[in-house]
Motif scaffolding. Structure first.
Motif, PDB file in Angstrom:
ATOM      1  N   THR A 116      20.021 -31.843  45.358  1.00 37.31           N
ATOM      2  CA  THR A 116      20.817 -30.618  45.374  1.00 37.31           C
ATOM      3  C   THR A 116      20.639 -29.910  46.713  1.00 37.31           C
ATOM      4  N   TYR A 117      21.563 -28.991  47.000  1.00 42.25           N
ATOM      5  CA  TYR A 117      21.548 -28.323  48.305  1.00 42.25           C
ATOM      6  C   TYR A 117      20.241 -27.558  48.497  1.00 42.25           C
ATOM      7  N   ALA A 118      19.678 -27.666  49.696  1.00 43.19           N
ATOM      8  CA  ALA A 118      18.319 -27.181  49.947  1.00 43.19           C
ATOM      9  C   ALA A 118      18.177 -25.670  49.831  1.00 43.19           C
ATOM     10  N   ALA A 119      19.192 -24.907  50.282  1.00 46.18           N
ATOM     11  CA  ALA A 119      19.006 -23.467  50.466  1.00 46.18           C
ATOM     12  C   ALA A 119      19.106 -22.661  49.186  1.00 46.18           C
ATOM     13  N   ASN A 120      20.021 -23.038  48.299  1.00 47.04           N
ATOM     14  CA  ASN A 120      20.263 -22.188  47.129  1.00 47.04           C
ATOM     15  C   ASN A 120      21.223 -22.870  46.167  1.00 47.04           C
ATOM     16  N   ARG A 121      21.178 -22.422  44.928  1.00 48.12           N
ATOM     17  CA  ARG A 121      22.248 -22.618  43.955  1.00 48.12           C
ATOM     18  C   ARG A 121      22.375 -21.308  43.181  1.00 48.12           C
ATOM     19  N   SER A 122      23.508 -21.153  42.522  1.00 47.00           N
ATOM     20  CA  SER A 122      23.786 -19.910  41.808  1.00 47.00           C
ATOM     21  C   SER A 122      24.147 -20.221  40.363  1.00 47.00           C
ATOM     22  N   LEU A 123      23.731 -19.338  39.470  1.00 45.79           N
ATOM     23  CA  LEU A 123      24.051 -19.489  38.056  1.00 45.79           C
ATOM     24  C   LEU A 123      24.520 -18.151  37.495  1.00 45.79           C
ATOM     25  N   ALA A 124      25.719 -18.144  36.936  1.00 43.41           N
ATOM     26  CA  ALA A 124      26.242 -16.949  36.265  1.00 43.41           C
ATOM     27  C   ALA A 124      25.675 -16.880  34.854  1.00 43.41           C
ATOM     28  N   VAL A 125      25.301 -15.681  34.441  1.00 41.01           N
ATOM     29  CA  VAL A 125      24.685 -15.455  33.125  1.00 41.01           C
ATOM     30  C   VAL A 125      25.481 -14.365  32.417  1.00 41.01           C
ATOM     31  N   GLY A 126      25.837 -14.619  31.180  1.00 39.81           N
ATOM     32  CA  GLY A 126      26.619 -13.651  30.425  1.00 39.81           C
ATOM     33  C   GLY A 126      25.837 -12.393  30.095  1.00 39.81           C
ATOM     34  N   GLN A 127      26.523 -11.425  29.538  1.00 41.18           N
ATOM     35  CA  GLN A 127      25.897 -10.147  29.189  1.00 41.18           C
ATOM     36  C   GLN A 127      24.814 -10.360  28.136  1.00 41.18           C
TER      37      GLN A 127
ATOM     38  N   LEU B  69      25.123 -11.011  34.579  1.00 40.02           N
ATOM     39  CA  LEU B  69      24.037 -11.228  35.527  1.00 40.02           C
ATOM     40  C   LEU B  69      24.304 -12.468  36.373  1.00 40.02           C
ATOM     41  N   SER B  70      23.556 -12.595  37.444  1.00 39.43           N
ATOM     42  CA  SER B  70      23.634 -13.764  38.308  1.00 39.43           C
ATOM     43  C   SER B  70      22.252 -14.043  38.868  1.00 39.43           C
ATOM     44  N   VAL B  71      21.908 -15.320  38.981  1.00 42.06           N
ATOM     45  CA  VAL B  71      20.619 -15.675  39.582  1.00 42.06           C
ATOM     46  C   VAL B  71      20.835 -16.676  40.710  1.00 42.06           C
ATOM     47  N   LEU B  72      20.077 -16.498  41.776  1.00 43.17           N
ATOM     48  CA  LEU B  72      20.004 -17.454  42.873  1.00 43.17           C
ATOM     49  C   LEU B  72      18.656 -18.155  42.761  1.00 43.17           C
ATOM     50  N   PHE B  73      18.649 -19.468  42.939  1.00 33.01           N
ATOM     51  CA  PHE B  73      17.380 -20.177  42.763  1.00 33.01           C
ATOM     52  C   PHE B  73      17.373 -21.475  43.561  1.00 33.01           C
ATOM     53  N   THR B  74      16.180 -21.981  43.779  1.00 34.03           N
ATOM     54  CA  THR B  74      15.966 -23.362  44.187  1.00 34.03           C
ATOM     55  C   THR B  74      14.968 -23.964  43.201  1.00 34.03           C
ATOM     56  N   ASP B  75      14.827 -25.289  43.239  1.00 36.89           N
ATOM     57  CA  ASP B  75      13.909 -25.975  42.331  1.00 36.89           C
ATOM     58  C   ASP B  75      13.444 -27.256  43.005  1.00 36.89           C
ATOM     59  N   ALA B  76      12.748 -28.096  42.274  1.00 33.33           N
ATOM     60  CA  ALA B  76      12.159 -29.299  42.882  1.00 33.33           C
ATOM     61  C   ALA B  76      13.197 -30.327  43.305  1.00 33.33           C
ATOM     62  N   THR B  77      14.463 -30.166  42.898  1.00 34.47           N
ATOM     63  CA  THR B  77      15.511 -31.078  43.372  1.00 34.47           C
ATOM     64  C   THR B  77      16.118 -30.610  44.691  1.00 34.47           C
ATOM     65  N   SER B  78      15.845 -29.363  45.096  1.00 37.92           N
ATOM     66  CA  SER B  78      16.483 -28.786  46.281  1.00 37.92           C
ATOM     67  C   SER B  78      16.064 -29.539  47.539  1.00 37.92           C
ATOM     68  N   GLY B  79      17.062 -29.918  48.338  1.00 40.89           N
ATOM     69  CA  GLY B  79      16.791 -30.707  49.525  1.00 40.89           C
ATOM     70  C   GLY B  79      16.685 -32.190  49.251  1.00 40.89           C
TER      71      GLY B  79
END
Length: 287
Positions: free
Chosen positions: A211-222, A198-208
């Motif tokens: 951390t980069y404002a638009a997005n970050r990505s996290l790879a998730v195992g099976q 799986l993969s998730v795209l997200f932002t959080d309260a650190t974005s902008g």
């Protein structure tokens, strides 16, 4: 509470992973080497950084090469002594092929239903000046267990893009539920690169902020048989658009914009404001 030895082992594993990720990012023909972003249309056009004239019609790309121009695919020269007219495609959405021309790789890809050409040169300033990406110190408290809950049917999910005017459509197989910082949270998950992952795209309260404002990505195992997954936000990474405006990265769906601060993973790149393109004369001299 993790012991000192466990924390040291966790940190060492993260350092090894991040060093490998940095080596991949600094590949001579990776996205830091992209010099131009060209959108193809119906009229035959010469593209800076690439040989030939390019056009697209009815999901097929045509490239006309003059004598002496070189374009190779999988090591085979595509031009003849008298020139050539090449037909490439169709290409699936988010797919692409890489062609060689001298020291450059010419990426032909399809994004948001449109065809793009992105020349990549190992002497692009963004790559040559790259010094690494800052990141938070690894913290085991940001590696949390979650539960993957599949949807009855995969949901087509439309998201925006770093480039204005296009959209990406992904199939979301389900959502991941987890707790962090005392909050119960949910992230819509997309399919990962390897089957079953799986993969998730997200932002959080650190974005902008950090951390980069638009997005970050996290790879998730099976997921395990009971849906258990590990969300190690220490391994959250930037997408290409964090480094260059020549990227078409997807943005997170609205539900993946988290209100908590995830002070883990990669931070805003040093070089974000320093992107520039190689001019034609520089590219010619670099061959």
């Amino acid at each position: 509470m993790p012991t000192h030895t466990e924390n040291a082992s966790f940190t060492d594993a993260w350092k090894e992973w991040h060093a490998a990720h940095e080596r991949h990012r600094a590949d001579p023909h990776g996205f830091l080497a992209v010099t131009h972003l060209h959108w193809l249309g119906g009229s035959a056009t010469r593209l800076e950084g690439a040989p030939g004239t390019w056009s697209v019609d009815n999901d097929v790309v045509r490239v006309v090469l003059e004598p002496g121009e070189t374009l190779q695919r999988e090591g085979q020269e595509l031009n003849g002594e008298d020139g050539a007219s090449l037909v490439l495609g169709p290409i699936a959405e988010r797919g692409g092929i890489n062609l060689r021309s001298g020291d450059s790789v010419i990426e032909l890809a399809k994004r948001g239903g449109e065809y793009i050409v992105r020349p990549r040169h190992p002497r692009n300033a963004l790559l040559a000046d790259y010094t690494g990406t800052p990141a938070y110190q690894p913290d085991p408290s940001y590696a949390v267990t979650g539960t993957f809950v599949p949807f009855p049917e995969p949901r087509p999910t439309t998201v925006g893009a770093a480039v204005e005017g296009i959209q990406h459509v992904y199939e979301a197989p389900g959502e991941i539920r987890f707790s962090l910082a005392g909050e119960d949270l949910t992230l819509t998950a997309f399919n990962g690169h390897a089957p079953g992952t799986l993969s998730v795209l997200f932002t959080d309260a650190t974005s902008g902020k950090t951390t980069y404002a638009a997005n970050r990505s996290l790879a998730v195992g099976q997921p395990g048989p009971d849906g258990t997954v590990l969300l190690d936000f220490n391994r959250a990474v930037n997408l290409p658009c964090a480094y260059t405006d020549l990227a078409t990265c997807p943005l997170p769906p609205a539900e993946n914009r988290l209100a908590v601060a995830i002070e883990a993973g990669e931070q805003t790149p040093f070089e974000r404001s320093g992107t520039r393109e190689l001019g034609a004369s520089e590219l010619q001299g670099a061959k």
